[in-house]
Scaffold this motif. Sequence first.
Motif, PDB file in Angstrom:
ATOM      1  N   PRO A   1      -8.524 -20.591 -20.469  1.00 26.05           N
ATOM      2  CA  PRO A   1      -7.445 -19.853 -19.793  1.00 26.05           C
ATOM      3  C   PRO A   1      -7.408 -20.142 -18.291  1.00 26.05           C
ATOM      4  O   PRO A   1      -8.453 -20.317 -17.644  1.00 26.05           O
ATOM      5  CB  PRO A   1      -7.801 -18.388 -20.074  1.00 26.05           C
ATOM      6  N   ASP A   2      -6.206 -20.184 -17.753  1.00 26.35           N
ATOM      7  CA  ASP A   2      -6.010 -20.570 -16.362  1.00 26.35           C
ATOM      8  C   ASP A   2      -6.789 -19.659 -15.404  1.00 26.35           C
ATOM      9  O   ASP A   2      -7.422 -20.145 -14.452  1.00 26.35           O
ATOM     10  CB  ASP A   2      -4.510 -20.539 -16.033  1.00 26.35           C
ATOM     11  N   THR A   3      -6.731 -18.361 -15.626  1.00 23.52           N
ATOM     12  CA  THR A   3      -7.397 -17.442 -14.704  1.00 23.52           C
ATOM     13  C   THR A   3      -8.909 -17.652 -14.697  1.00 23.52           C
ATOM     14  O   THR A   3      -9.550 -17.595 -13.629  1.00 23.52           O
ATOM     15  CB  THR A   3      -7.082 -15.985 -15.092  1.00 23.52           C
ATOM     16  N   LEU A   4      -9.492 -17.910 -15.857  1.00 26.25           N
ATOM     17  CA  LEU A   4     -10.934 -18.137 -15.925  1.00 26.25           C
ATOM     18  C   LEU A   4     -11.310 -19.449 -15.234  1.00 26.25           C
ATOM     19  O   LEU A   4     -12.354 -19.532 -14.573  1.00 26.25           O
ATOM     20  CB  LEU A   4     -11.385 -18.144 -17.381  1.00 26.25           C
TER      21      LEU A   4
ATOM     22  N   ARG B   1      -9.803 -20.824 -12.672  1.00 22.72           N
ATOM     23  CA  ARG B   1      -9.754 -20.610 -11.225  1.00 22.72           C
ATOM     24  C   ARG B   1     -10.929 -19.749 -10.747  1.00 22.72           C
ATOM     25  O   ARG B   1     -11.451 -19.966  -9.640  1.00 22.72           O
ATOM     26  CB  ARG B   1      -8.420 -19.982 -10.846  1.00 22.72           C
ATOM     27  N   ASP B   2     -11.351 -18.808 -11.554  1.00 17.80           N
ATOM     28  CA  ASP B   2     -12.506 -17.981 -11.176  1.00 17.80           C
ATOM     29  C   ASP B   2     -13.777 -18.826 -11.096  1.00 17.80           C
ATOM     30  O   ASP B   2     -14.575 -18.679 -10.151  1.00 17.80           O
ATOM     31  CB  ASP B   2     -12.695 -16.845 -12.184  1.00 17.80           C
TER      32      ASP B   2
ATOM     33  N   SER C   1     -13.818 -21.051  -8.005  1.00 21.40           N
ATOM     34  CA  SER C   1     -14.101 -20.334  -6.764  1.00 21.40           C
ATOM     35  C   SER C   1     -15.604 -20.176  -6.529  1.00 21.40           C
ATOM     36  O   SER C   1     -16.043 -20.075  -5.373  1.00 21.40           O
ATOM     37  CB  SER C   1     -13.427 -18.956  -6.791  1.00 21.40           C
TER      38      SER C   1
ATOM     39  N   GLY D   1      -0.144 -23.142  -8.370  1.00 23.12           N
ATOM     40  CA  GLY D   1      -0.193 -22.036  -9.311  1.00 23.12           C
ATOM     41  C   GLY D   1      -0.991 -20.861  -8.825  1.00 23.12           C
ATOM     42  O   GLY D   1      -1.018 -19.819  -9.493  1.00 23.12           O
ATOM     43  N   ALA D   2      -1.671 -21.010  -7.687  1.00 23.53           N
ATOM     44  CA  ALA D   2      -2.387 -19.863  -7.136  1.00 23.53           C
ATOM     45  C   ALA D   2      -1.406 -18.737  -6.863  1.00 23.53           C
ATOM     46  O   ALA D   2      -1.683 -17.563  -7.103  1.00 23.53           O
ATOM     47  CB  ALA D   2      -3.123 -20.262  -5.863  1.00 23.53           C
TER      48      ALA D   2
ATOM     49  N   MET E   1       3.265 -23.807 -14.791  1.00 17.11           N
ATOM     50  CA  MET E   1       1.848 -23.486 -14.653  1.00 17.11           C
ATOM     51  C   MET E   1       1.030 -24.764 -14.815  1.00 17.11           C
ATOM     52  O   MET E   1       1.170 -25.484 -15.804  1.00 17.11           O
ATOM     53  CB  MET E   1       1.435 -22.463 -15.708  1.00 17.11           C
TER      54      MET E   1
ATOM     55  N   THR F   1      -2.829 -25.788 -14.784  1.00 21.31           N
ATOM     56  CA  THR F   1      -4.228 -25.412 -14.718  1.00 21.31           C
ATOM     57  C   THR F   1      -5.026 -26.565 -14.114  1.00 21.31           C
ATOM     58  O   THR F   1      -4.877 -27.716 -14.546  1.00 21.31           O
ATOM     59  CB  THR F   1      -4.774 -25.086 -16.113  1.00 21.31           C
TER      60      THR F   1
END
Length: 552
Positions: free
Chosen positions: A421-424, A426-427, A430, A478-479, A487, A489
């Motif tokens: 998943p995209d959010t994971l 990016r996390d 970081s 996409g941020a 989107m 990723t």
Amino acid sequence: MKQHRSKLSEKSFWPSIVMKKWLNIRPKLHDFSEDEIETDTDSDDDVSGNRELPFTEFMDRSDIQPKASSTKIRRRKSETLRVSYITKKDVRLMIGTWNVAGKSPLDETDLSEWLCTEEPADMYILGFQEVVPLNASNVLGAEDRRPIPKWESLIRSTLNKSHQPKSIYKSYSAPPSPPLSTPSPTNNTETSTKKERRWDLNDLLDWPEYSLDKPTRPMMTGAKLRRVSTSINLSLNAGLKRVYHSSGNLGMLWSEQEETIDVLNAIDDLSDKVSDEGAVVEKTEFGGSERVVKKSRSKFVRIVSKQMVGIYISVWVCRRLRRHVNNLEVAPVGVGLMGYMGNKGSVSISMSLFQTRLCFVCSHLTSGHKDGAQQKRNSDVYEILQRTRFSSLLDAEQHQLIPSHDRIFWFGDLNYRLEMPDTLVRDLISVRQWDQLLDFDQLRKELMSGNTFDGWNEGPINFPPTYKYENHSDAYVGAVLREGEKMRTPAWCDRILWLGKGINQLSYWSSDMKLSDHRPVSALFSVEVEVLDQRKLERVLNFTSAGFSPGN
């Protein structure tokens, strides 16, 4: 008038180029560009009688190896000679790949980080994707080569940055050189029994580490070596070393140390000066000194470059290696529109470096993160492996495929994505958790399963995903999702793989260059190549011929 003629010429060739694309007519294997060969250097090698012959050329010479009736017998004899008369040499290769998203380089673009000029290599293999925009006119029409000279000029200046013309000052009022130390009267007896040794270039080149039979020697052979050796005088007495250049005294190297490495470095520097026979372009006198500006030759030269739509590959070698590169061929393969257009595909280069066959594959595979995109990328790899063909050195009727080479490198925008998943994603980016991300990398899974790229290798990845960045920014697209924006990723789309023995990856990195939405990727390798010990082989063959002479 010349411009008008060139435009007419371009128009006349345009239909044939387009028809070749539409009809999928394969270009010739030797259809590529390169720097002009300097005939003076080649003639020196030929006159000396020490020109290195490719291993297959030895096999075809009637005075050394008669032609066998069977290819199998000829190959078996060839392998016997290979084991007995082949030595090994390590060559440093730098491979770089960059999807420039159709953007031309800026005047201030600095390639030194991408090319890692602080750790120079012997050969640079550079691949570009989307060197021109992938629009309909470029894909279906004639290729747009306008950005190519800009990139080549930038690469040339970067590789030869430390070899720009320099000013040499020769002073007429300099004090005379101090005399060599003479023995004291008390040491006359010892001096008479111990004769002073005078060293010259030939003596030093006879040392095992710098023997002319060794591949690591300075590139001075035959006629050039004889000219140089007569104009160089090296005296090793009391730690004093004098170095003279054929065009005049370039100065003296003083050292109290007596390590031989200082002497060898002096010879190496001197050979570079002798090989770079420059022309005087400026000569002025002022203040009792003469200012001479010499135009030095480039240390790195382009031996092959080829473009297919947006895919472009260029190979540069240091000048001393150029004559050891043979059997150059290129093979473009399109797998894009209709299965063969060049918006996606590869441009491959085959060559012999000394006696080792090398292959470099620069590719741009199918993009996208939708269902079926990964299978299409795998299919692209299969098509490239099946349709890339070179001529064989042993049998003219047979073709050589990519896996037939000894050392193979595959690089480019391979477009494999992260199944997460995209959010994971990016996390984890970081907090720089690359290993956790790579567990979900499509290409890493293909390498481990052997489904695609079976047996291939990739070095450890310790840099952020290389795609997709905002323009001129360190932020990923996409941020902050804008209206109408897709989107994207982040992923490691740009990769460098290798296959074969004798390959050691020294480093693997990405560069912080913000020209496009991709970050360029580089890898430095130490590659083992086989070198034919020509003199040893000829001595044995001459001895064998003498043993079977009619007189015996």
